[in-house]
Design a protein around this motif. Structure first.
Motif, PDB file in Angstrom:
ATOM      1  N   LEU A  44     -50.198  37.564 -36.270  1.00 54.20           N
ATOM      2  CA  LEU A  44     -49.126  36.536 -36.531  1.00 54.20           C
ATOM      3  C   LEU A  44     -49.209  35.369 -35.927  1.00 54.20           C
ATOM      4  CD1 LEU A  44     -46.186  39.377 -36.327  1.00 54.20           C
ATOM      5  CD2 LEU A  44     -47.143  38.427 -38.345  1.00 54.20           C
ATOM      6  N   ALA A  45     -50.107  35.295 -35.007  1.00 51.99           N
ATOM      7  CA  ALA A  45     -50.270  33.888 -34.204  1.00 51.99           C
ATOM      8  C   ALA A  45     -50.600  32.853 -35.213  1.00 51.99           C
ATOM      9  CB  ALA A  45     -51.615  34.110 -33.257  1.00 51.99           C
ATOM     10  N   GLY A  46     -51.388  32.891 -36.243  1.00 55.95           N
ATOM     11  CA  GLY A  46     -51.588  31.800 -37.030  1.00 55.95           C
ATOM     12  C   GLY A  46     -50.292  31.379 -37.643  1.00 55.95           C
ATOM     13  N   THR A  47     -49.466  32.215 -38.004  1.00 55.31           N
ATOM     14  CA  THR A  47     -48.304  31.970 -38.808  1.00 55.31           C
ATOM     15  C   THR A  47     -47.406  31.100 -37.858  1.00 55.31           C
ATOM     16  OG1 THR A  47     -48.207  34.030 -40.087  1.00 55.31           O
ATOM     17  CG2 THR A  47     -46.030  32.799 -39.836  1.00 55.31           C
ATOM     18  N   ASP A  99     -45.949  27.164 -38.648  1.00 54.05           N
ATOM     19  CA  ASP A  99     -44.563  27.058 -38.239  1.00 54.05           C
ATOM     20  C   ASP A  99     -44.513  26.043 -37.212  1.00 54.05           C
ATOM     21  OD1 ASP A  99     -43.595  28.611 -40.218  1.00 54.05           O
ATOM     22  OD2 ASP A  99     -43.576  30.518 -38.692  1.00 54.05           O
ATOM     23  N   ALA A 100     -45.040  26.153 -35.944  1.00 57.48           N
ATOM     24  CA  ALA A 100     -44.847  25.153 -34.777  1.00 57.48           C
ATOM     25  C   ALA A 100     -45.413  23.831 -35.239  1.00 57.48           C
ATOM     26  CB  ALA A 100     -45.606  26.056 -33.712  1.00 57.48           C
ATOM     27  N   HIS A 158     -43.722  20.413 -36.365  1.00 61.48           N
ATOM     28  CA  HIS A 158     -43.094  19.511 -35.422  1.00 61.48           C
ATOM     29  C   HIS A 158     -43.146  20.236 -33.881  1.00 61.48           C
ATOM     30  CE1 HIS A 158     -41.228  16.890 -38.497  1.00 61.48           C
ATOM     31  NE2 HIS A 158     -40.970  17.955 -39.171  1.00 61.48           N
ATOM     32  N   TRP A 159     -44.264  19.815 -33.345  1.00 67.47           N
ATOM     33  CA  TRP A 159     -44.566  20.446 -32.036  1.00 67.47           C
ATOM     34  C   TRP A 159     -43.486  20.361 -31.075  1.00 67.47           C
ATOM     35  CZ3 TRP A 159     -47.165  24.283 -30.526  1.00 67.47           C
ATOM     36  CH2 TRP A 159     -48.338  24.825 -31.302  1.00 67.47           C
ATOM     37  N   ASP A 160     -42.802  19.149 -30.913  1.00 66.53           N
ATOM     38  CA  ASP A 160     -41.658  19.006 -30.318  1.00 66.53           C
ATOM     39  C   ASP A 160     -40.577  19.848 -30.392  1.00 66.53           C
ATOM     40  OD1 ASP A 160     -41.347  17.510 -32.587  1.00 66.53           O
ATOM     41  OD2 ASP A 160     -39.670  16.396 -31.557  1.00 66.53           O
ATOM     42  N   VAL A 161     -40.172  20.179 -31.657  1.00 69.69           N
ATOM     43  CA  VAL A 161     -39.161  21.081 -31.782  1.00 69.69           C
ATOM     44  C   VAL A 161     -39.478  22.557 -31.272  1.00 69.69           C
ATOM     45  CG1 VAL A 161     -37.687  22.307 -33.562  1.00 69.69           C
ATOM     46  CG2 VAL A 161     -38.187  19.765 -33.507  1.00 69.69           C
ATOM     47  N   ALA A 162     -40.823  22.970 -31.393  1.00 70.57           N
ATOM     48  CA  ALA A 162     -41.448  24.147 -31.184  1.00 70.57           C
ATOM     49  C   ALA A 162     -41.427  24.554 -29.840  1.00 70.57           C
ATOM     50  CB  ALA A 162     -42.640  24.463 -31.996  1.00 70.57           C
ATOM     51  N   ILE A 163     -41.776  23.399 -29.126  1.00 69.70           N
ATOM     52  CA  ILE A 163     -41.834  23.358 -27.482  1.00 69.70           C
ATOM     53  C   ILE A 163     -40.441  23.686 -26.844  1.00 69.70           C
ATOM     54  CG2 ILE A 163     -42.674  22.062 -25.460  1.00 69.70           C
ATOM     55  CD1 ILE A 163     -44.874  20.983 -27.118  1.00 69.70           C
ATOM     56  N   VAL A 164     -39.512  22.629 -27.632  1.00 68.83           N
ATOM     57  CA  VAL A 164     -38.168  22.690 -27.115  1.00 68.83           C
ATOM     58  C   VAL A 164     -37.594  24.286 -27.233  1.00 68.83           C
ATOM     59  CG1 VAL A 164     -35.777  22.184 -27.277  1.00 68.83           C
ATOM     60  CG2 VAL A 164     -37.765  20.417 -27.192  1.00 68.83           C
ATOM     61  N   SER A 165     -37.761  24.846 -28.512  1.00 62.48           N
ATOM     62  CA  SER A 165     -37.293  26.175 -28.700  1.00 62.48           C
ATOM     63  C   SER A 165     -37.934  27.232 -27.695  1.00 62.48           C
ATOM     64  CB  SER A 165     -37.712  26.626 -30.179  1.00 62.48           C
ATOM     65  OG  SER A 165     -37.090  25.629 -31.100  1.00 62.48           O
ATOM     66  N   GLY A 217     -41.368  28.903 -35.348  1.00 63.19           N
ATOM     67  CA  GLY A 217     -42.762  29.002 -34.827  1.00 63.19           C
ATOM     68  C   GLY A 217     -42.649  28.995 -33.394  1.00 63.19           C
ATOM     69  N   GLY A 218     -41.820  28.307 -32.632  1.00 58.73           N
ATOM     70  CA  GLY A 218     -41.807  28.272 -31.210  1.00 58.73           C
ATOM     71  C   GLY A 218     -41.450  29.661 -30.513  1.00 58.73           C
ATOM     72  N   ILE A 219     -40.339  30.309 -31.439  1.00 55.79           N
ATOM     73  CA  ILE A 219     -39.905  31.441 -31.034  1.00 55.79           C
ATOM     74  C   ILE A 219     -41.000  32.478 -31.212  1.00 55.79           C
ATOM     75  CG2 ILE A 219     -38.190  33.327 -31.330  1.00 55.79           C
ATOM     76  CD1 ILE A 219     -37.162  30.973 -29.855  1.00 55.79           C
ATOM     77  N   GLY A 220     -41.766  32.430 -32.464  1.00 56.02           N
ATOM     78  CA  GLY A 220     -42.743  33.366 -32.640  1.00 56.02           C
ATOM     79  C   GLY A 220     -43.848  33.438 -31.624  1.00 56.02           C
TER      80      GLY A 220
END
Length: 398
Positions: free
Chosen positions: A128-131, A136-137, A140-147, A317-320
């Motif tokens: 599931l890493a690719g997903t 997903d991440a 918008h990497w900044d959103v993923a990192i914040v999450s 994506g960040g949570i994943g």
């Protein structure tokens, strides 16, 4: 405070974890997303009833059936025949449930060494890493990192109330940040009806559809077994013994049968929700059952459904990244605890092949990797004469 109120945020976490994958299947196949959510909730409740509440797992849409469902629902416009195919899948589950109950799961379990179990558990997360990252991440990497950062800080350094809901904290913080960035759009929510009911399809028999779908049940049963090995590691209890893998298969089969009649896809246990269990250490089946009730309500109320769908992919994506990584780590831990000897060439080959096939194969990679790993283990001669040559031959122990 009433226990149900305390469990509510924990249940919401599981809804967020399963939501994206569960509604993606009907979007891809032409089924009704609302009916699919209702089916997942009802199916999960039935699964818990059959397993006597001893298996804290959530059942969502199975990806293994996307191709045949797309063919018969979207391309050939024969959803009634697709219902028949899914009913045949549930029958296969029932037959194998009865077979395992008759011969005993311990006989089956002895055929599954730890050197296979460990990497299979790991690739359930790694596949599931690719997903999580690329799909997903990366939007918008900044959103993923914040999450991701919010979830990690909550789990490690937050007060006790937040340490048990780090996934929910990460999603809420990421969502608020995404709103501030102007990435959330509420147009669908305003246009969606308050209440929506699924459309039902009566089965229409077709041997062609049955033959196309029924064999895939063998693939999803292998994946179910892998998920149960993950769950055993997380809760430190062997659910394949109590309530038994036969009950688990029966519960999955009944859930798929009801889903088909409601107008949803095949059901399967979800690795995403296992990741939530591993992260929160909250194993009560009541929490999962609460998530199932919420899913049913979301399936009925269109506006709430639309609001959840407005959560940006980057938040998921960040949570994943955290959830799927936790599952992968469980597989590595299993091999360490089982004392799998990776200086043994045969064991190393088994692990290597499982990892590459499981991660690299796009369709049913986990099931294929499991079967190939077992074949290599039992057919390849072992020239090592050390005491550790069985590589953890005993089946998974909890």
């Amino acid at each position: 405070m009433h226990p149900a109120v305390r469990r509510f945020p924990l249940s919401v976490q599981h809804v967020f974890a399963m939501f994206g994958a569960t509604v993606l299947v009907p979007i891809l196949t032409g089924l009704n997303p609302g009916a699919t959510l209702i089916a997942s909730g009802v199916g999960t409740l039935l699964f818990h009833l059959i397993t006597r509440g001893k298996v804290p797992a959530y059942l969502g849409s199975s990806f293994a059936f996307i191709a045949p469902l797309t063919l018969y629902v979207t391309k050939h416009h024969t959803p009634n025949q697709a219902v028949t195919g899914l009913i045949s899948v549930s029958i296969v589950y029932g037959v194998f449930s009865a077979l395992i109950a008759a011969i005993g799961f311990n006989r089956v379990k002895r055929l599954i060494p730890s050197v296979v179990v460990g990497p299979v558990v790991a690739i359930i997360g790694l596949s599931l890493a690719g997903t999580a990252v690329a799909t997903d991440a990366s939007t918008h990497w900044d959103v993923a990192i914040v999450s991701l950062a919010a979830a990690i800080i909550s789990a490690v350094a937050g007060p006790r109330q937040l340490r048990i809901i780090p996934i929910l904290v990460g999603i809420v913080v990421g969502y608020v940040y995404a709103i501030a960035r102007g990435l959330v759009h509420f147009g669908n929510a305003s246009a969606s009806p308050w209440v929506q009911f699924p459309s039902f399809h009566a089965p229409a028999f077709s041997w062609q559809v049955v033959l196309a779908m029924a064999p895939i049940a063998l693939v999803t049963m292998v994946e179910d077994l892998g998920h149960m090995f993950v769950l055993n590691e997380i809760i430190d209890r062997d659910v394949t013994q109590d309530p038994g893998f036969s009950s688990i298969l029966l519960g999955n089969g009944v859930a798929t049968l009801i889903s088909a009649l409601i107008g949803g896809p095949a059901e399967t246990t979800y690795a995403e929700n296992l990741g939530v269990l591993a992260m929160t250490r909250q194993f009560s089946s009541r929490i999962i059952q609460g998530a199932a009730v919420i899913a049913i309500l979301l399936g009925l109320f269109g506006k709430f459904n639309a609001v959840i769908q407005s959560i940006p992919a980057a938040v998921v994506g960040g949570i994943g990244i955290l959830l799927y990584g936790m599952i992968a780590a469980m597989g590595i831990r299993h091999m360490i605890e089982a004392k799998v000897d990776l200086t043994n060439t045969k064991n190393l080959i088994v692990v290597a092949v499982i990892f590459i096939i499981g991660i690299g194969a796009k369709n049913n990679g986990i099931a294929i990797a499991t079967i190939v790993g077992l074949a290599i283990y039992w057919l390849l001669p072992d020239r090592t004469q050390t005491g550790a040559e069985d590589g953890g031959q005993a089946a998974h122990r909890s």
